[in-house]
Design an enzyme around this catalytic site. Structure first.
Site, PDB file in Angstrom:
ATOM      1  N   TRP A  61       1.515  -6.776  13.287  1.00 46.20           N
ATOM      2  CA  TRP A  61       2.761  -6.302  12.683  1.00 46.20           C
ATOM      3  C   TRP A  61       3.929  -6.263  13.660  1.00 46.20           C
ATOM      4  O   TRP A  61       5.018  -5.830  13.288  1.00 46.20           O
ATOM      5  CB  TRP A  61       2.550  -4.924  12.060  1.00 46.20           C
TER       6      TRP A  61
ATOM      7  N   GLU B  73      -3.686  -8.017   6.895  1.00 47.51           N
ATOM      8  CA  GLU B  73      -4.087  -7.671   8.265  1.00 47.51           C
ATOM      9  C   GLU B  73      -5.179  -8.596   8.799  1.00 47.51           C
ATOM     10  O   GLU B  73      -5.913  -8.218   9.713  1.00 47.51           O
ATOM     11  CB  GLU B  73      -4.537  -6.205   8.310  1.00 47.51           C
ATOM     12  N   LYS B  74      -5.242  -9.816   8.282  1.00 47.84           N
ATOM     13  CA  LYS B  74      -6.312 -10.704   8.732  1.00 47.84           C
ATOM     14  C   LYS B  74      -6.140 -11.162  10.178  1.00 47.84           C
ATOM     15  O   LYS B  74      -7.099 -11.611  10.810  1.00 47.84           O
ATOM     16  CB  LYS B  74      -6.422 -11.916   7.812  1.00 47.84           C
TER      17      LYS B  74
ATOM     18  N   GLU C   4      -7.800   5.401  14.967  1.00 47.96           N
ATOM     19  CA  GLU C   4      -7.508   3.968  14.989  1.00 47.96           C
ATOM     20  C   GLU C   4      -6.787   3.597  16.275  1.00 47.96           C
ATOM     21  O   GLU C   4      -5.886   4.305  16.718  1.00 47.96           O
ATOM     22  CB  GLU C   4      -6.583   3.560  13.823  1.00 47.96           C
TER      23      GLU C   4
ATOM     24  N   ASN D 202      -4.876   8.351   4.057  1.00 43.43           N
ATOM     25  CA  ASN D 202      -4.810   7.539   5.278  1.00 43.43           C
ATOM     26  C   ASN D 202      -3.358   7.430   5.725  1.00 43.43           C
ATOM     27  O   ASN D 202      -2.492   7.025   4.937  1.00 43.43           O
ATOM     28  CB  ASN D 202      -5.356   6.124   5.032  1.00 43.43           C
ATOM     29  N   GLU D 203      -3.093   7.831   6.959  1.00 44.75           N
ATOM     30  CA  GLU D 203      -1.746   7.722   7.534  1.00 44.75           C
ATOM     31  C   GLU D 203      -0.679   8.224   6.562  1.00 44.75           C
ATOM     32  O   GLU D 203       0.279   7.521   6.223  1.00 44.75           O
ATOM     33  CB  GLU D 203      -1.456   6.290   7.965  1.00 44.75           C
TER      34      GLU D 203
ATOM     35  N   ARG E  53       0.847  -1.185   0.000  1.00 40.86           N
ATOM     36  CA  ARG E  53       0.000   0.000   0.000  1.00 40.86           C
ATOM     37  C   ARG E  53       0.891   1.246   0.000  1.00 40.86           C
ATOM     38  O   ARG E  53       2.092   1.171   0.235  1.00 40.86           O
ATOM     39  CB  ARG E  53      -0.923   0.022   1.232  1.00 40.86           C
TER      40      ARG E  53
ATOM     41  N   HIS F 225      -5.096  -9.032  12.504  1.00 44.97           N
ATOM     42  CA  HIS F 225      -5.257  -7.829  13.318  1.00 44.97           C
ATOM     43  C   HIS F 225      -6.660  -7.844  13.925  1.00 44.97           C
ATOM     44  O   HIS F 225      -7.645  -8.066  13.240  1.00 44.97           O
ATOM     45  CB  HIS F 225      -5.079  -6.590  12.427  1.00 44.97           C
TER      46      HIS F 225
END
Length: 685
Positions: A327, A367-368, A319, A161-162, A123, A370
């Site tokens: 991570w 991110e599954k 968030e 985003n971020e 990303r 997370h």
């Protein structure tokens, strides 16, 4: 630079002004079949969710090809959320470009310092200075703003985003051109640039701006001022991109507030958020708990700093995690009570919105693993019960919503440029960590039960009785004058090793260290004395120093030596000093003492400034107090930092949330393990 924007909060339907906290998560319905959407809305209402961030990573779904658009699914979910009474913080979806764009225009991809291309597959694979990327991104922003300008679910715009999480430093040709333009604006001409960069060293003098490059991979240490300016430029480049999106949104939807999610946490340092804050209508932040002995201290530190970047006004926790992340090297689930405690600690420091990544835990993708509000186990789970309970708690706390942070009497000064410059190469030690030193001082405040505001450089200091400025490495002459005036006006300043060393151009102050603070502190240092990795020194107050020492010479007769070295090359010399200056004072700590070693030192300095704890003695170090309030009423957030119950004798107030008790000797408040109690009290009682 844009004019600072006034603070505007989330829009509310029908002009509703009833105080409330926003509560919710990132929501990614495009990862799930439509039959799940109605269940999502039902569960959101059950959990107390009233806002979600939508479409953050949906560019490829919204615009499948350059010439086609698919808004049907987004229209449908926006309508469903509105029918369910849930507002939408709608993202501009520009965080990650779709495959068709990077295939057609690989020139938007970032380039590393060593010349490697950062390819798609993860990303945020775009250059902040790419005109091609900006053209396509702003086309998307314009299309979305025009389509959803009047949608009743829209409560705010969420830019990208971020920003900078993965692409803060780009060394491409686009970046080189933009860097040269930035330098022309900063310095005006080559003579000023050459002077600022000290290019007489190593035959680096430039005769044309076109010769200037980003600090790419070089044969040895790149020019240090070039490195510092590139960090400044990189933060500014992303800020300028933020402003470009914001201007489109403001033109089309002037009544909708605009934000973007910062990342004030840990070692995320490339973006100067104190500088960015004026460009958004309200500050938002992402924070994730970092493992280690100062884990909860770091959470409080980041929330505190975010609250002060926001100027004490309410901000949005965009968030954080319900439980484990994905991570870290080892990703542990949160203990019972930590989900609520972590969330409410952000609220204590001014957050008026509490949101998680994400609503429903992903079944696929990076991110599954997370955590989310609805985990893989589904709604019949401890996590979902905990998030539903937190939703109820936030409803109970509604009277505190909108209340600003109540300033403390002590402050810790935080400076991005000192962070950047103090950790560059070819320094006395490569082991120095600016934020860790700042965190150690904050941990000492927490251990003593004393509230302290973490304020960015440039904040007004006059209202504080004591200011700690650790590793204030970059010290422009004007700031030195401000600190001197602060002390002469009655303030108590504390600074540390490697402070007052360079000016804004990263040029060393001459005549001895710590530069323009020498006279104020009444000390002079001729040479640094950093320590080896396995080397320690002892002080006569029982503390142990690491990382650094200074060979201090006292230059004023009124300097008080608070501690002396008893071992090492500096044995017998001052380690900690304090010099009175009228009603104020200036103190210097010349070694790294860690949180435990700093605590008694800070206690002595606080006493000299007349500052004590507002907590009962038995709660200090075990409970954190944060205060919000406006006018005659204030809200005390009492956070149990331990895994044991803690008594709070003598602490009284109307209990909004948490265990009840009269606050008397016979009926004291008792905080549950990892618990939070919020009291409403008359201000100043």
């Amino acid at each position: 630079m844009s004019r600072a924007r006034s603070h505007r909060w989330l829009r509310r339907p029908n002009g509703d002004t009833t105080p409330r906290f926003a509560y919710g998560a990132d929501y990614n319905p495009d990862q799930w079949p439509r039959e799940v959407w109605h269940e999502d809305i039902r569960l959101m209402r059950e959990a107390g969710v009233n806002v979600v961030s939508l479409a953050i990573f949906s560019w490829a779904r919204i615009q499948p090809t350059e010439d086609t658009w698919d808004f049907g699914w987004l229209d449908e979910i926006m309508d469903l959320l509105h029918e369910g009474g849930i507002g939408v913080d709608l993202a501009t979806a520009t965080a990650s470009p779709p495959p068709w764009l990077t295939t057609a225009h690989p020139e938007i991809l970032p380039v590393t310092a060593s010349g490697e291309t950062v390819w798609p597959g993860a990303r945020q694979h775009w250059r902040p200075t790419s005109p091609v990327f900006r053209e396509h991104a702003l086309r998307l922003v314009t299309t979305m703003a025009e389509r959803y300008a009047g949608h009743p679910a829209l409560v705010a715009w969420h830019i990208s985003n971020e920003l900078g999480c993965h692409n803060i430093y780009d060394y491409s040709d686009d970046a080189a051109r933009a860097f040269r333009d930035w330098l022309r604006a900063r310095y005006g001409d080559l003579d000023a640039l050459n002077s600022a960069w000290g290019t007489a060293f190593w035959s680096q003098r430039y005769s044309d701006f076109e010769q200037v490059l980003p600090p790419r991979l070089a044969a040895s240490h790149p020019n240090p001022t070039q490195q510092l300016d590139f960090k400044r430029f990189s933060s500014d480049a992303l800020k300028q991109y933020l402003v470009a999106e914001r201007e489109v949104l403001t033109r089309i939807t002037p009544d909708v507030p605009v934000t973007t999610n910062f990342m004030v946490m840990g070692e995320t340092k490339g973006m100067n958020y104190a500088d960015w804050a004026a460009e958004v209508d309200f500050v938002s932040n992402d924070h994730y708990v970092l493992p280690g002995p100062q884990s909860l201290d770091e959470l409080s530190f980041s929330a505190n700093l975010t609250g002060n970047i926001a100027g004490g006004r309410p901000w949005f926790l965009m968030e954080h995690s319900t439980s484990a992340v994905n991570w870290q090297p080892i990703n542990r689930a949160k203990l019972r009570g930590e989900l609520a405690r972590d969330s409410l600690l952000h609220v204590a420091h001014g957050a008026d919105a509490v949101c998680f990544f994400q609503w429903r835990q992903s079944a696929a993708g990076a991110e599954k693993y997370h955590s989310a509000m609805v985990p893989h186990a589904g709604a019949d789970s401890a996590v979902f019960r905990a998030v539903s309970a937190l939703g109820a708690t936030l409803r109970d706390l509604a009277p505190a919503a909108g209340a600003p942070r109540r300033p403390a009497r002590a402050a810790l000064l935080f400076d991005w440029e000192s962070w950047w410059a103090s950790e560059q190469d070819s320094h006395p030690t490569s082991r120095l960590r600016y934020r860790q030193e700042a965190l150690d001082w904050y941990s000492a405040f927490l251990a003593l039960g004393v509230r302290a505001d973490i304020v960015p450089r440039g904040a007004a200091l006059e209202g504080y009785d004591l200011v700690v400025a650790p590793v204030l490495h970059v010290l422009p002459a004007e700031l030195a004058k401000e600190l001197t005036a602060y002390v002469e006006g009655g303030g108590h300043l504390v600074t540390t090793y490697f402070s007052g060393i360079v000016d804004e151009n990263d040029h060393a102050w001459l005549g001895g260290y710590p530069g323009p603070l020498r006279d104020l502190l009444g000390i002079r240092i001729e040479e640094f004395a950093p320590l080896l990795d396995d080397e320690t020194v002892t002080l006569d107050n029982g503390a142990t120093g690491t990382l650094w020492t200074d060979e201090i010479t006292l230059t004023a007769p009124d300097v008080e030596v608070l501690a002396t070295y008893t071992s090492g090359a500096q044995a017998g010399r001052p380690a900690i000093t304090r010099r009175p200056a009228g009603p104020g004072s200036a103190a210097y700590v010349s070694t790294r003492l860690g949180a435990q070693g700093l605590t008694p030192v800070l206690a002595r300095l606080l006493a000299a400034a007349g500052i004590g704890s507002e907590l009962p003695e038995e709660a200090r170090g075990h409970v954190e107090l944060a205060v919000r309030g406006d006018g005659d009423t204030e809200f005390w957030f009492l956070v149990n930092r331990t895994d044991e119950p803690v008594r709070l004798p003598g602490v009284t107030g109307d209990v909004l949330s948490g265990p009840t008790g009269g606050g008397t000797a016979d009926d004291p408040l008792v905080l549950h393990p990892r618990g939070v109690t919020v009291l409403r009290r008359p201000a100043g009682r």
